[in-house]
Design a protein around this motif. Structure first.
Motif, PDB file in Angstrom:
ATOM      1  N   TRP A   1       0.818  -1.193   0.000  1.00 26.23           N
ATOM      2  CA  TRP A   1       0.000   0.000   0.000  1.00 26.23           C
ATOM      3  C   TRP A   1       0.855   1.247   0.000  1.00 26.23           C
ATOM      4  O   TRP A   1       2.008   1.269   0.425  1.00 26.23           O
ATOM      5  N   ASN A   2       0.272   2.324  -0.476  1.00 21.33           N
ATOM      6  CA  ASN A   2       0.806   3.666  -0.284  1.00 21.33           C
ATOM      7  C   ASN A   2      -0.381   4.601  -0.367  1.00 21.33           C
ATOM      8  O   ASN A   2      -1.509   4.158  -0.509  1.00 21.33           O
ATOM      9  N   LEU A   3      -0.172   5.887  -0.292  1.00 23.04           N
ATOM     10  CA  LEU A   3      -1.301   6.799  -0.264  1.00 23.04           C
ATOM     11  C   LEU A   3      -2.047   6.859  -1.595  1.00 23.04           C
ATOM     12  O   LEU A   3      -3.152   7.363  -1.663  1.00 23.04           O
ATOM     13  N   HIS A   4      -1.465   6.321  -2.667  1.00 23.41           N
ATOM     14  CA  HIS A   4      -2.177   6.282  -3.932  1.00 23.41           C
ATOM     15  C   HIS A   4      -3.229   5.185  -3.920  1.00 23.41           C
ATOM     16  O   HIS A   4      -4.039   5.085  -4.836  1.00 23.41           O
ATOM     17  N   CYS A   5      -3.192   4.310  -2.892  1.00 24.83           N
ATOM     18  CA  CYS A   5      -4.253   3.320  -2.726  1.00 24.83           C
ATOM     19  C   CYS A   5      -5.506   3.995  -2.169  1.00 24.83           C
ATOM     20  O   CYS A   5      -6.560   3.394  -2.106  1.00 24.83           O
ATOM     21  N   CYS A   6      -5.347   5.251  -1.765  1.00 22.28           N
ATOM     22  CA  CYS A   6      -6.451   5.980  -1.145  1.00 22.28           C
ATOM     23  C   CYS A   6      -7.414   6.461  -2.215  1.00 22.28           C
ATOM     24  O   CYS A   6      -7.346   7.589  -2.669  1.00 22.28           O
TER      25      CYS A   6
ATOM     26  N   GLY B   1      -9.361  11.533   3.192  1.00 25.00           N
ATOM     27  CA  GLY B   1      -8.408  11.958   4.222  1.00 25.00           C
ATOM     28  C   GLY B   1      -8.258  10.937   5.322  1.00 25.00           C
ATOM     29  O   GLY B   1      -7.150  10.639   5.764  1.00 25.00           O
ATOM     30  N   LEU B   2      -9.386  10.382   5.778  1.00 27.35           N
ATOM     31  CA  LEU B   2      -9.338   9.348   6.819  1.00 27.35           C
ATOM     32  C   LEU B   2      -8.592   8.124   6.325  1.00 27.35           C
ATOM     33  O   LEU B   2      -7.793   7.532   7.058  1.00 27.35           O
ATOM     34  N   CYS B   3      -8.840   7.762   5.087  1.00 26.06           N
ATOM     35  CA  CYS B   3      -8.164   6.606   4.492  1.00 26.06           C
ATOM     36  C   CYS B   3      -6.656   6.841   4.448  1.00 26.06           C
ATOM     37  O   CYS B   3      -5.861   5.982   4.841  1.00 26.06           O
ATOM     38  N   ALA B   4      -6.243   8.020   3.980  1.00 32.44           N
ATOM     39  CA  ALA B   4      -4.824   8.341   3.868  1.00 32.44           C
ATOM     40  C   ALA B   4      -4.159   8.416   5.240  1.00 32.44           C
ATOM     41  O   ALA B   4      -3.048   7.919   5.442  1.00 32.44           O
ATOM     42  N   PHE B   5      -4.839   9.028   6.201  1.00 37.10           N
ATOM     43  CA  PHE B   5      -4.280   9.168   7.548  1.00 37.10           C
ATOM     44  C   PHE B   5      -4.148   7.811   8.221  1.00 37.10           C
ATOM     45  O   PHE B   5      -3.150   7.529   8.900  1.00 37.10           O
ATOM     46  N   THR B   6      -5.150   6.934   8.027  1.00 40.81           N
ATOM     47  CA  THR B   6      -5.072   5.592   8.593  1.00 40.81           C
ATOM     48  C   THR B   6      -3.907   4.824   7.996  1.00 40.81           C
ATOM     49  O   THR B   6      -3.182   4.112   8.701  1.00 40.81           O
ATOM     50  N   ALA B   7      -3.706   4.975   6.693  1.00 44.30           N
ATOM     51  CA  ALA B   7      -2.573   4.319   6.043  1.00 44.30           C
ATOM     52  C   ALA B   7      -1.259   4.786   6.653  1.00 44.30           C
ATOM     53  O   ALA B   7      -0.346   3.995   6.885  1.00 44.30           O
ATOM     54  N   PHE B   8      -1.183   6.070   6.940  1.00 42.63           N
ATOM     55  CA  PHE B   8       0.026   6.632   7.563  1.00 42.63           C
ATOM     56  C   PHE B   8       0.245   6.036   8.953  1.00 42.63           C
ATOM     57  O   PHE B   8       1.367   5.657   9.314  1.00 42.63           O
ATOM     58  N   LEU B   9      -0.818   5.926   9.735  1.00 43.25           N
ATOM     59  CA  LEU B   9      -0.702   5.355  11.074  1.00 43.25           C
ATOM     60  C   LEU B   9      -0.298   3.885  11.016  1.00 43.25           C
ATOM     61  O   LEU B   9       0.501   3.419  11.835  1.00 43.25           O
ATOM     62  N   VAL B  10      -0.848   3.150  10.051  1.00 45.83           N
ATOM     63  CA  VAL B  10      -0.459   1.754   9.880  1.00 45.83           C
ATOM     64  C   VAL B  10       1.036   1.659   9.594  1.00 45.83           C
ATOM     65  O   VAL B  10       1.731   0.781  10.107  1.00 45.83           O
ATOM     66  N   SER B  11       1.550   2.578   8.781  1.00 43.28           N
ATOM     67  CA  SER B  11       2.969   2.547   8.425  1.00 43.28           C
ATOM     68  C   SER B  11       3.860   2.771   9.638  1.00 43.28           C
ATOM     69  O   SER B  11       5.017   2.369   9.658  1.00 43.28           O
ATOM     70  N   GLU B  12       3.317   3.407  10.670  1.00 37.61           N
ATOM     71  CA  GLU B  12       4.075   3.678  11.891  1.00 37.61           C
ATOM     72  C   GLU B  12       3.696   2.729  13.028  1.00 37.61           C
ATOM     73  O   GLU B  12       4.116   2.915  14.165  1.00 37.61           O
ATOM     74  N   PHE B  13       2.904   1.723  12.717  1.00 36.86           N
ATOM     75  CA  PHE B  13       2.426   0.781  13.740  1.00 36.86           C
ATOM     76  C   PHE B  13       1.714   1.502  14.883  1.00 36.86           C
ATOM     77  O   PHE B  13       1.844   1.130  16.048  1.00 36.86           O
TER      78      PHE B  13
ATOM     79  N   CYS C   1       0.581  13.096  15.478  1.00 36.96           N
ATOM     80  CA  CYS C   1       0.466  12.302  14.244  1.00 36.96           C
ATOM     81  C   CYS C   1       0.066  13.152  13.040  1.00 36.96           C
ATOM     82  O   CYS C   1       0.615  12.984  11.940  1.00 36.96           O
ATOM     83  N   TYR C   2      -0.880  14.048  13.242  1.00 36.58           N
ATOM     84  CA  TYR C   2      -1.379  14.874  12.146  1.00 36.58           C
ATOM     85  C   TYR C   2      -0.285  15.753  11.524  1.00 36.58           C
ATOM     86  O   TYR C   2      -0.121  15.750  10.297  1.00 36.58           O
ATOM     87  N   PRO C   3       0.502  16.498  12.319  1.00 35.19           N
ATOM     88  CA  PRO C   3       1.579  17.295  11.718  1.00 35.19           C
ATOM     89  C   PRO C   3       2.601  16.432  10.985  1.00 35.19           C
ATOM     90  O   PRO C   3       3.111  16.829   9.923  1.00 35.19           O
ATOM     91  N   ARG C   4       2.909  15.250  11.537  1.00 35.30           N
ATOM     92  CA  ARG C   4       3.876  14.373  10.864  1.00 35.30           C
ATOM     93  C   ARG C   4       3.300  13.822   9.563  1.00 35.30           C
ATOM     94  O   ARG C   4       4.026  13.622   8.590  1.00 35.30           O
ATOM     95  N   PHE C   5       2.007  13.565   9.555  1.00 33.27           N
ATOM     96  CA  PHE C   5       1.358  13.122   8.323  1.00 33.27           C
ATOM     97  C   PHE C   5       1.490  14.192   7.240  1.00 33.27           C
ATOM     98  O   PHE C   5       1.815  13.894   6.090  1.00 33.27           O
ATOM     99  N   LEU C   6       1.258  15.450   7.614  1.00 33.15           N
ATOM    100  CA  LEU C   6       1.341  16.542   6.638  1.00 33.15           C
ATOM    101  C   LEU C   6       2.765  16.762   6.135  1.00 33.15           C
ATOM    102  O   LEU C   6       2.964  17.229   5.010  1.00 33.15           O
ATOM    103  N   ARG C   7       3.751  16.398   6.957  1.00 30.11           N
ATOM    104  CA  ARG C   7       5.150  16.555   6.553  1.00 30.11           C
ATOM    105  C   ARG C   7       5.675  15.322   5.814  1.00 30.11           C
ATOM    106  O   ARG C   7       6.789  15.349   5.292  1.00 30.11           O
ATOM    107  N   SER C   8       4.905  14.258   5.792  1.00 28.26           N
ATOM    108  CA  SER C   8       5.387  12.996   5.230  1.00 28.26           C
ATOM    109  C   SER C   8       5.566  13.094   3.714  1.00 28.26           C
ATOM    110  O   SER C   8       4.808  13.774   3.024  1.00 28.26           O
ATOM    111  N   PRO C   9       6.574  12.401   3.182  1.00 23.11           N
ATOM    112  CA  PRO C   9       6.777  12.364   1.726  1.00 23.11           C
ATOM    113  C   PRO C   9       5.554  11.816   0.996  1.00 23.11           C
ATOM    114  O   PRO C   9       5.242  12.248  -0.119  1.00 23.11           O
ATOM    115  N   ALA C  10       4.866  10.866   1.611  1.00 21.90           N
ATOM    116  CA  ALA C  10       3.700  10.256   0.967  1.00 21.90           C
ATOM    117  C   ALA C  10       2.599  11.291   0.749  1.00 21.90           C
ATOM    118  O   ALA C  10       1.966  11.327  -0.314  1.00 21.90           O
ATOM    119  N   TYR C  11       2.357  12.141   1.753  1.00 21.34           N
ATOM    120  CA  TYR C  11       1.333  13.177   1.596  1.00 21.34           C
ATOM    121  C   TYR C  11       1.758  14.205   0.555  1.00 21.34           C
ATOM    122  O   TYR C  11       0.966  14.614  -0.300  1.00 21.34           O
TER     123      TYR C  11
END
Length: 217
Positions: free
Chosen positions: A62-67, A95-107, A187-197
């Motif tokens: 998965w990646n954020l393009h799966c969103c 957004g929820l889908c993408a954020f959940t994917a990000f959280l999964v990536s960080e366990f 989590c939210y600020p790190r999601f916005l700074r993530s390369p995937a976002y």
């Protein structure tokens, strides 16, 4: 510090994603991905979670393009709106889908799982069902040996434990608020700074709809 999924072999990723997705969906909401596919999950929440989370959690690579839902993807305008507030991110199906994917990536997907478990619990209409639901959430996320223990302070944990003596619709409110603020401030600020976002934003296309049409969508 949680490690990302990128360091794991593909076979491990596939096993983790499928089993973990089924586990927390089945245990917390009472149905799994297979139930969704079979049509045995009749709750409206099942349809919502399938649309928002099901497809992404089944993908080993998965990646954020799966969103996406069907052939649709978030527009550039919608992706940029996620930066306006954490609430706007969660209120967006993409957004929820993408954020959940990000959280999964960080366990750390236990945070969003707990948050929505509390939402479901609070909206339980039958008071007779509250004790069993409350115990399931407590055992899963809050007790000292919880398999997906959330990060809350001792005072909040003690208050929640005391609330379990007579479960009410509001017994998890304090813990849920703490987790919401943790996600919003960390989590939210790190999601916005993530390369995937950033990558998702760079590849998103401007909406062809007029502003008033977007608000109705």
């Amino acid at each position: 510090m949680c490690k990302g999924l990128a360091s794991l072999p593909t076979c491990c990723l596939e096993r983790y994603m499928k089993l973990h997705a089924n586990t927390y969906m089945a245990d917390v909401w009472g149905f799994g991905l297979q139930d969704m596919e079979d049509g045995t999950a009749t709750l409206s929440l099942a349809k919502e979670l399938k649309a928002r989370l099901g497809s992404i959690l089944q993908k080993p690579n998965w990646n954020l393009h799966c969103c996406k839902i069907g052939k649709n993807k978030p527009s550039l305008e919608e992706c940029l709106r996620w930066k306006e507030s954490f609430e706007k991110l969660l209120s967006s199906k993409y957004g929820l889908c993408a954020f959940t994917a990000f959280l999964v990536s960080e366990f750390s997907e236990e945070n969003i799982a707990f948050y929505f478990a509390c939402e479901d619990y609070r909206n339980t209409k039958s008071l007779a069902k509250l004790p069993a639901k409350a115990q399931k959430i407590y055992d899963e996320f809050i007790c000292s040996d919880a398999p997906r223990e959330i990060n809350i302070d001792h005072e909040t944990r003690d208050i929640t434990k005391a609330n379990m003596l007579v479960p009410s619709p509001s017994c998890f409110d304090l813990a849920q608020h703490k987790i919401y603020m943790l996600m919003a401030k960390d989590c939210y600020p790190r999601f916005l700074r993530s390369p995937a976002y950033r990558d998702l934003v760079s590849q998103a296309k401007p909406s062809t709809k007029k502003p008033w049409q977007e608000k109705k969508a």
